[in-house]
Design a protein around this motif. Structure first.
Motif, short mmCIF file in Angstrom:
data_model
loop_
_atom_site.label_atom_id
_atom_site.label_comp_id
_atom_site.label_asym_id
_atom_site.label_seq_id
_atom_site.Cartn_x
_atom_site.Cartn_y
_atom_site.Cartn_z
N ASP A 41 -47.56 -94.98 -56.87
CA ASP A 41 -46.33 -94.49 -56.24
C ASP A 41 -46.41 -94.53 -54.72
N LEU A 42 -47.62 -94.41 -54.19
CA LEU A 42 -47.83 -94.40 -52.74
C LEU A 42 -48.40 -95.72 -52.23
N GLU A 43 -48.27 -96.77 -53.01
CA GLU A 43 -48.83 -98.07 -52.67
C GLU A 43 -48.38 -98.51 -51.27
N GLY A 44 -49.35 -99.00 -50.51
CA GLY A 44 -49.06 -99.49 -49.17
C GLY A 44 -49.19 -98.42 -48.09
N GLU A 49 -53.89 -95.76 -50.42
CA GLU A 49 -55.13 -96.54 -50.38
C GLU A 49 -56.35 -95.63 -50.54
N ASP A 50 -56.32 -94.46 -49.89
CA ASP A 50 -57.44 -93.52 -50.03
C ASP A 50 -57.55 -93.03 -51.48
N LEU A 51 -56.41 -92.69 -52.08
CA LEU A 51 -56.43 -92.26 -53.48
C LEU A 51 -56.98 -93.35 -54.38
#
Length: 94
Positions: A41-44, A49-51
């Motif tokens: 869901d937080l791609e980019g 990236e940290d997740l």
């Protein structure tokens, strides 16, 4: 700059999943799936990236344990690596 309510909600969801895992309420596979979903869901984004990097550590431990048939009782080193990863995730999500 403050985060959007959606990002705050996703962060809280990951925190809750970590708490549930540590309390024995969910299996490692469920935690990994939750992290995968949120990081997608937080791609980019830097947070995504940290997740994903922390997700990968857990996914690798799980895959090796699955292959060895060790899912019921993970080796001590794997348990420690999981705890270190969860601690790092909690720091990230503050």
């Amino acid at each position: 700059m403050s985060e959007s309510p959606n990002v705050q909600w996703l962060r809280e969801g990951v925190r809750q999943s970590i708490q549930k895992y540590r309390a024995g309420g969910i299996a490692l596979r469920i935690l990994i799936d939750d992290l995968d979903s949120v990081s997608s869901d937080l791609e980019g984004s830097p947070l995504g990236e940290d997740l994903r990097s922390h997700w990968w550590v857990l996914e690798e431990i799980y895959a090796v344990a699955l292959d060895r048939g060790d899912l019921q009782e993970l080796p001590r080193d794997d348990g420690l690596a999981i705890e270190e990863t969860l601690d790092a995730l909690e720091r990230l999500l503050r």
